[in-house]
Design an enzyme around this catalytic site. Structure first.
Site, PDB file in Angstrom:
ATOM      1  N   SER A  50       0.827  -1.212   0.000  1.00 25.93           N
ATOM      2  CA  SER A  50       0.000   0.000   0.000  1.00 25.93           C
ATOM      3  C   SER A  50       0.860   1.261   0.000  1.00 25.93           C
ATOM      4  O   SER A  50       2.042   1.228   0.366  1.00 25.93           O
ATOM      5  CB  SER A  50      -0.908   0.011   1.237  1.00 25.93           C
ATOM      6  N   ASP A  83      -1.306  -1.068  -3.734  1.00 27.94           N
ATOM      7  CA  ASP A  83      -2.621  -0.961  -3.096  1.00 27.94           C
ATOM      8  C   ASP A  83      -2.881   0.477  -2.622  1.00 27.94           C
ATOM      9  O   ASP A  83      -1.994   1.130  -2.060  1.00 27.94           O
ATOM     10  CB  ASP A  83      -2.621  -1.923  -1.890  1.00 27.94           C
ATOM     11  N   HIS A 205     -12.695  -4.786   0.098  1.00 29.97           N
ATOM     12  CA  HIS A 205     -11.658  -4.210   0.976  1.00 29.97           C
ATOM     13  C   HIS A 205     -12.100  -4.333   2.430  1.00 29.97           C
ATOM     14  O   HIS A 205     -13.268  -4.543   2.719  1.00 29.97           O
ATOM     15  CB  HIS A 205     -11.436  -2.735   0.623  1.00 29.97           C
ATOM     16  N   GLY A 206     -11.143  -4.195   3.345  1.00 26.22           N
ATOM     17  CA  GLY A 206     -11.483  -4.227   4.759  1.00 26.22           C
ATOM     18  C   GLY A 206     -12.033  -5.577   5.180  1.00 26.22           C
ATOM     19  O   GLY A 206     -12.906  -5.661   6.050  1.00 26.22           O
ATOM     20  N   THR A 230      -5.220  -6.488   8.170  1.00 29.40           N
ATOM     21  CA  THR A 230      -5.188  -6.325   9.625  1.00 29.40           C
ATOM     22  C   THR A 230      -5.182  -7.659  10.372  1.00 29.40           C
ATOM     23  O   THR A 230      -4.429  -7.832  11.342  1.00 29.40           O
ATOM     24  CB  THR A 230      -6.400  -5.474  10.072  1.00 29.40           C
TER      25      THR A 230
HETATM   26  O1  G3H Z   1      -6.473  -2.786   0.894  1.00 31.84           O
HETATM   27  C1  G3H Z   1      -6.333  -3.539   1.877  1.00 31.84           C
HETATM   28  C2  G3H Z   1      -7.455  -3.976   2.644  1.00 31.84           C
HETATM   29  O2  G3H Z   1      -8.642  -3.453   2.261  1.00 31.84           O
HETATM   30  C3  G3H Z   1      -7.261  -4.611   3.954  1.00 31.84           C
HETATM   31  O3  G3H Z   1      -8.221  -4.241   4.932  1.00 31.84           O
HETATM   32  O4  G3H Z   1      -6.792  -4.361   6.943  1.00 31.84           O
HETATM   33  O5  G3H Z   1      -9.247  -4.274   7.116  1.00 31.84           O
HETATM   34  O6  G3H Z   1      -8.143  -6.320   6.248  1.00 31.84           O
HETATM   35  P1  G3H Z   1      -8.100  -4.848   6.400  1.00 31.84           P
HETATM   36 ZN    ZN Z   2      -8.337  -1.455   1.269  1.00 27.46          ZN
END
Ligand code: G3H
Ligand code: ZN
Length: 278
Positions: A50, A83, A205-206, A230
């Site tokens: 990223s 990213d 994402h996320g 994460t």
């Molecule tokens: O672009 C990376 C992600 O969207 C990771 O999200 O850290 O919540 O798993 P996260």
């Molecule tokens: Zn993301």
């Protein structure tokens, strides 16, 4: 078949209804762990760096070239992706280094500006054979504030893909970045509506905040590239903390980073199964 294009992994997964795991590299140990996990699962994997990780290292090239080298030595298909890039010059650098794809994230901009900026970046990437992901309907949490309420409208998504020429689209369907608990409520009907309408693979994402069974359901509903960062850091840090608590005299960094790297590899292998990525 080590370093491959992201297009191969993502389009191959989309065509066969599988998920494509995309995991973030921060230190070299992450890249090594992600590939070890993918090899254990016998599945392809996308290693992503990223813009925030680039800021941490103060440069893309050292961690980028190291990640590409780890990918080239793998026994499974591995792609390397930039990213959440907000700076077009960082995209150009990734393209020049040999990355297979970039995510250009102008999702904070008003719609027309997001379209114009994304189209320009996409033209440059396509001229160099690089696959482009972009985001519409900002997925929250990037600034530490959880905002799981954002939603991407399918009609707007179709228009955005047509206007920009992108290859994959990140949509807001109930997740938020950097969640430490798996409590996100995914809008599976909205994913299915996007799958029906949008002509390119979809990106979640996320995903650290999504319970395992909903990750599988998301893939079944039509989500393809699934980004996870994460929860892997949680696994890494937990293993390092446990090791240091049990071995307080150790100062050799290799001794305590090894269990962290092993924990990430095991979690990646498990997650690739959850995503039906093999
Ligand atoms: O672009 C990376 C992600 O969207 C990771 O999200 O850290 O919540 O798993 P996260
Ligand atoms: Zn993301």
């Amino acid at each position: 078949m080590p370093l491959v294009s992201t297009a191969d992994i993502v389009r191959g997964a989309a065509e066969s209804g599988r998920g494509a795991g995309a995991f973030n590299v921060i230190q070299l140990e992450h890249a090594e762990a992600l590939v070890a996990g993918a090899e254990a699962a016998g599945a392809p994997v996308i290693l992503q760096i990223s813009e925030n990780a680039v800021k941490y290292h103060r440069a893309l090239e050292p961690i980028g070239l190291a990640t590409l080298a780890v990918a080239r030595a793998a026994s499974v298909s591995v792609a390397v992706h930039l990213d959440h890039a907000t700076k077009p010059e960082l995209v150009r650098e990734a393209v020049a280094l040999g990355f297979g794809s970039v995510m250009y994230d102008a999702s904070v901009l008003p719609y027309a500006e997001n379209v114009a900026a994304t189209r320009e970046v996409t033209e440059h990437c396509h001229a160099h054979g690089v696959f482009v992901e972009a985001e519409l309907g900002e997925v929250g949490g990037k600034d530490g504030v959880h905002a799981p309420g954002a939603r991407t409208d399918p009609d707007e998504a179709v228009a955005f893909v047509q206007a920009t020429g992108i290859d994959a689209l990140a949509i807001a369907v109930g997740t938020s970045h950097a969640m430490l608990e798996k409590t996100a409520a995914l809008d599976l009907d909205l994913i299915a509506a996007h799958r029906k309408a949008v002509p390119v693979p979809l990106v979640l994402h996320g995903s650290s905040g999504v319970p395992d069974e909903d990750l599988t359901r998301a893939v079944d509903a039509g989500m393809t590239k699934v980004n996870i960062a994460t929860s892997l850091n949680q696994a890494f840090t937990r293993a390092v903390r446990d090791f240091l608590a049990a071995n307080p005299a150790v100062v050799d960094t290799r001794k305590y980073l090894s269990p962290g790297r092993d924990a990430v590899a095991a979690e990646v292998a498990r997650l690739l199964g959850v995503l039906k990525a093999g």
